[in-house]
Design a protein around this motif. Structure first.
Motif, short mmCIF file in Angstrom:
data_model
loop_
_atom_site.label_atom_id
_atom_site.label_comp_id
_atom_site.label_asym_id
_atom_site.label_seq_id
_atom_site.Cartn_x
_atom_site.Cartn_y
_atom_site.Cartn_z
N THR A 90 2.51 -18.22 -3.63
CA THR A 90 2.44 -17.21 -2.68
C THR A 90 2.56 -15.86 -3.33
OG1 THR A 90 4.74 -16.93 -1.95
CG2 THR A 90 3.70 -18.75 -1.15
N SER A 91 1.78 -15.02 -2.63
CA SER A 91 2.02 -13.52 -3.00
C SER A 91 3.23 -13.03 -2.84
CB SER A 91 0.70 -12.66 -2.31
OG SER A 91 1.12 -12.64 -0.98
N PHE A 92 4.00 -13.53 -2.09
CA PHE A 92 5.26 -13.19 -2.07
C PHE A 92 6.54 -13.98 -2.62
CE2 PHE A 92 7.70 -9.79 -0.17
CZ PHE A 92 9.07 -10.38 0.27
N PHE B 77 7.11 -4.22 0.40
CA PHE B 77 7.59 -4.69 1.29
C PHE B 77 8.52 -3.62 1.74
CE2 PHE B 77 10.55 -7.43 3.64
CZ PHE B 77 9.97 -7.65 4.77
N VAL B 78 9.25 -3.05 0.81
CA VAL B 78 10.15 -1.85 1.28
C VAL B 78 9.38 -0.74 2.02
CG1 VAL B 78 11.80 -0.17 0.34
CG2 VAL B 78 11.89 -2.28 -0.28
N GLY B 79 8.38 -0.25 1.40
CA GLY B 79 7.37 0.68 1.89
C GLY B 79 7.06 0.44 3.24
N VAL B 80 6.38 -0.82 3.77
CA VAL B 80 6.23 -1.20 4.99
C VAL B 80 7.27 -0.84 5.93
CG1 VAL B 80 5.33 -3.17 6.21
CG2 VAL B 80 4.34 -2.64 4.37
N LEU B 81 8.51 -1.32 5.38
CA LEU B 81 9.62 -1.39 6.34
C LEU B 81 10.03 -0.04 6.70
CD1 LEU B 81 11.96 -4.08 5.14
CD2 LEU B 81 10.41 -4.20 7.14
N ILE B 82 9.83 1.02 5.56
CA ILE B 82 10.46 2.28 5.84
C ILE B 82 9.30 3.15 6.81
CG2 ILE B 82 10.38 4.51 4.82
CD1 ILE B 82 11.50 3.12 2.07
N VAL B 83 8.12 2.90 6.48
CA VAL B 83 7.08 3.21 7.48
C VAL B 83 7.19 2.70 9.18
CG1 VAL B 83 4.57 3.24 8.17
CG2 VAL B 83 5.13 3.56 5.74
N GLY B 84 7.75 1.50 8.93
CA GLY B 84 7.77 0.72 10.40
C GLY B 84 9.13 1.70 10.97
N GLY B 85 10.26 1.72 10.32
CA GLY B 85 11.55 2.29 10.74
C GLY B 85 11.37 3.77 11.02
N ARG C 271 10.11 -10.79 -13.44
CA ARG C 271 8.75 -10.90 -12.64
C ARG C 271 8.36 -9.52 -12.09
NH1 ARG C 271 7.16 -15.88 -11.12
NH2 ARG C 271 5.62 -14.65 -10.94
N PRO C 272 7.57 -8.78 -12.87
CA PRO C 272 7.45 -7.34 -12.30
C PRO C 272 6.40 -7.59 -11.21
CG PRO C 272 6.16 -8.11 -14.60
CD PRO C 272 7.18 -8.98 -14.45
N GLU C 273 5.49 -8.73 -11.12
CA GLU C 273 4.47 -8.72 -10.01
C GLU C 273 5.29 -8.88 -8.66
OE1 GLU C 273 4.74 -12.93 -11.69
OE2 GLU C 273 4.66 -10.68 -12.41
N LEU C 274 6.54 -9.61 -8.71
CA LEU C 274 7.33 -10.13 -7.61
C LEU C 274 8.10 -8.49 -7.31
CD1 LEU C 274 8.30 -12.25 -5.63
CD2 LEU C 274 9.93 -12.80 -7.10
N THR C 275 8.60 -8.02 -8.30
CA THR C 275 9.31 -6.71 -7.97
C THR C 275 8.28 -5.65 -7.45
OG1 THR C 275 10.54 -7.23 -10.08
CG2 THR C 275 10.47 -4.96 -9.00
N SER C 276 6.97 -5.82 -7.64
CA SER C 276 6.15 -4.73 -7.24
C SER C 276 5.91 -5.02 -5.61
CB SER C 276 4.83 -4.90 -7.94
OG SER C 276 3.94 -3.94 -7.38
N LEU C 277 6.01 -6.30 -5.42
CA LEU C 277 5.52 -7.01 -4.00
C LEU C 277 6.87 -6.63 -2.89
CD1 LEU C 277 3.51 -10.41 -4.56
CD2 LEU C 277 2.76 -7.90 -3.59
N TYR C 278 7.93 -6.71 -3.57
CA TYR C 278 9.03 -6.31 -2.74
C TYR C 278 9.14 -4.77 -2.57
CZ TYR C 278 11.61 -10.72 -2.20
OH TYR C 278 12.36 -11.76 -1.74
N CYS D 247 2.94 -11.69 6.88
CA CYS D 247 1.82 -12.82 6.69
C CYS D 247 0.96 -12.62 5.31
CB CYS D 247 1.05 -12.99 8.06
SG CYS D 247 1.83 -13.72 9.04
N VAL D 248 0.68 -11.18 5.15
CA VAL D 248 -0.27 -10.89 4.01
C VAL D 248 0.70 -11.32 2.73
CG1 VAL D 248 -1.23 -9.16 2.60
CG2 VAL D 248 -1.61 -9.43 5.18
#
Length: 532
Positions: free
Chosen positions: A479-481, A415-423, A405-412, A468-469
């Motif tokens: 769901t988009s995730f 999500f990793v990018g969001v967590l890295i920025v937050g971290g 599922r390339p679209e699911l892999t892309s979303l994950y 949530c997004v």
């Protein structure tokens, strides 16, 4: 099981509900002890612009309603009048004295004197012998005997009021004796009580003090937090309206992770509303609302704990590649419970002091706070490590699936990018927070105290919005995730093993013997972890 810890927290934290009108009810001031309270004060010309327009344009600390009485010890003054009291100076029938000092926190070093590696605060025999009284001269030491030691840089800026405490009745500070201290310079101010006279014995303090800024009673270090929490509460209400509205429209396609996100949003609304109400009432009346203080703190810590669990569940692929979590969910909740307990105790210590601080013993409380911060950091490190480890496994699992599922892999990956920025931001801001709250920096930049906590709240909100997004439910059941079981069935009908249960894919219920597809998904994921 939930009500009990919340009720316990309410009992433990209720005493924090003090305010800028500080009440004293038989506060014990032991001999040779110094107690103080501090608060940020704005001078009228430096007050925030919004406050200066609506305030009384005056700033003062009122000490007039304070009464000191001697706690007569039965050992010193027996019931039999003919009995001779002991020779202990604390049992003397002579009149005593107590000192009240008002000063800026930057002048706190002027209280006491250091001689030969020992810090003396009261002029007693030991301090006099060490030359710490009256600048070292014998005449000055004799005159200062039994008084508070004030010397060095900034001593001239310390306003010290000395009150006689008669043996047979109490002594009260009046306005004529300097009971009102007008603040003409913005800063962190201290009111210090010193019981240095050996003939005092133990004193009891009753009455109250008032700390009034130009805009009201709210301490200066918390002023900007009031509009901040008001704005944050509005944002949470708007987000909750959008999220709950979308959830109602797609209620047939919700799974457990959506409920976790809904719970975090609800906690955020209650927390920010309670904190704004607390600050607003505090500013108007000078007294804190015990319910708002307690529930704002409890709901805030609970929100942060569940936010960590929500991020971790999402990273584990709950509702996307794993329909159930089993023991992993229990371990995550235990880690969150540990974080909850540590943070509740830590915030209790860091909240606005509900009692006076012992000048000589303040290091002990600082050590406890530092220990709790260390434990909290270790728990956070465990959450981060577990989250990124789970994400790596989910991404590896998606790459090795028979049906990629390339679209699911892309979303994950997003999500990793969001967590890295937050971290990265969390690490940088944690360093700033440590620098801001240690040493003399807080004394000078106390107006930034609110920002340390406020930025963390913004970071939690950022992560919640991102999750949530990514998790948002859709009308078509996807769901988009996550992935749509219906879509999978249509595309891969030949690969499905039996009937497929859409609810199971999203963790809506427990596995049953007919859910062969979900069993295969979970088994493949676990085998991949075991192979490592």
């Amino acid at each position: 099981m939930v009500a009990r810890p919340l009720a316990l927290a309410g009992v433990c934290l209720a005493h924090l509900a003090t305010g800028a009108i500080y009440q004293y009810h038989d506060l014990a001031l032991h001999n040779q002890k110094l107690l103080y309270r501090e608060s940020g004060m704005y001078a009228p010309h430096d007050a925030p612009a919004a406050a200066r327009r609506g305030g009384a344009n005056t700033s003062f600390i009122k000490l007039a309603d304070l009464r000191f009485t001697r706690a007569l010890d039965e050992a010193c003054f027996p019931a039999v009048p003919s009995a001779k009291p002991p020779s202990d100076p604390a049992c003397s029938r002579q009149d005593g004295a107590v000192q009240i000092a008002v000063l800026e926190h930057t002048r706190l070093s002027a209280i006491g004197a250091s001689r030969n590696g020992t810090r003396y605060y009261c002029c007693d025999d030991a301090a006099a012998a060490a030359g710490a009284c009256g600048g070292g001269s014998a005449a000055a030491a004799a005159a200062a005997r039994g008084a508070l030691i004030v010397e060095g840089e900034g001593a001239a800026d310390v306003a010290v009021h000395t009150l006689k405490v008669p043996f047979d009745h109490g002594s009260e500070l009046s306005d004529a004796e300097g009971g009102i201290f007008h603040v003409n310079k913005t800063g962190m101010y201290i009111v210090l009580f010193a019981n240095c006279n050996p003939t005092n014995g133990r004193l009891l303090l009753n009455g109250h003090t008032e700390w009034v800024n130009p805009y009201g009673y709210l301490p200066g270090e918390y002023y900007h937090a009031m509009p901040f929490y008001f704005t944050l509460a509005i944002i949470y209400v708007v987000l909750a309206f959008l999220w709950y509205g979308l959830s109602c429209l797609t209620y047939r396609h919700l799974h457990a992770v959506h409920l976790w996100a809904s719970a975090v949003l609800l906690l955020g609304m209650v927390e920010t509303a309670a904190k704004y109400h607390d600050f607003s009432e505090w500013n108007l009346t000078g007294m804190r609302n015990s319910g708002a203080v307690t529930w704002g703190l409890v709901f805030g810590v609970t929100k942060r704990a569940l936010s960590r669990v929500l991020v971790l569940l999402t990273a584990m692929g709950y509702g996307t590649v794993r329909p159930t979590l089993g023991e992993d969910l229990r371990r995550a909740l235990m880690l969150a419970a540990t974080y909850w307990v540590v943070c509740v105790v830590g915030e209790q210590l860091q909240a606005t002091p509900a009692r006076e601080t012992d000048v000589a013993g303040q290091a002990i409380e600082s050590d406890i706070a530092a220990l709790l911060i260390m434990v909290s950091a270790l728990v956070d490190a465990a959450f981060y490590a577990w989250t990124f480890h789970s994400l790596s496994w989910v991404l590896a699992h998606l790459k090795t699936k028979a049906r990629p599922r390339p679209e699911l892999t892309s979303l994950y990956r997003r999500f990793v990018g969001v967590l890295i920025v937050g971290g990265v931001f969390s690490f940088a801001w944690a360093i700033f927070g440590v620098v801001q709250t240690t040493g003399d920096r807080r004394d000078v930049h106390w107006e930034l105290d609110w920002a340390v906590v406020a930025v963390w709240e913004v970071l939690y909100l950022y992560l919640l919005i991102a999750v949530c997004v990514l998790l948002r439910p859709r009308m078509d059941g996807a769901t988009s995730f996550g992935y749509s079981a219906v879509e999978m069935a249509e595309r891969d009908t030949n690969q499905l093993m039996g009937d497929h249960d859409e609810e199971l894919e999203y963790g809506g219920r427990q596995l049953s013997g007919d859910d062969e597809f979900a069993v295969a998904e979970e088994t493949a994921f676990r085998k991949g972890k075991m192979a490592d």
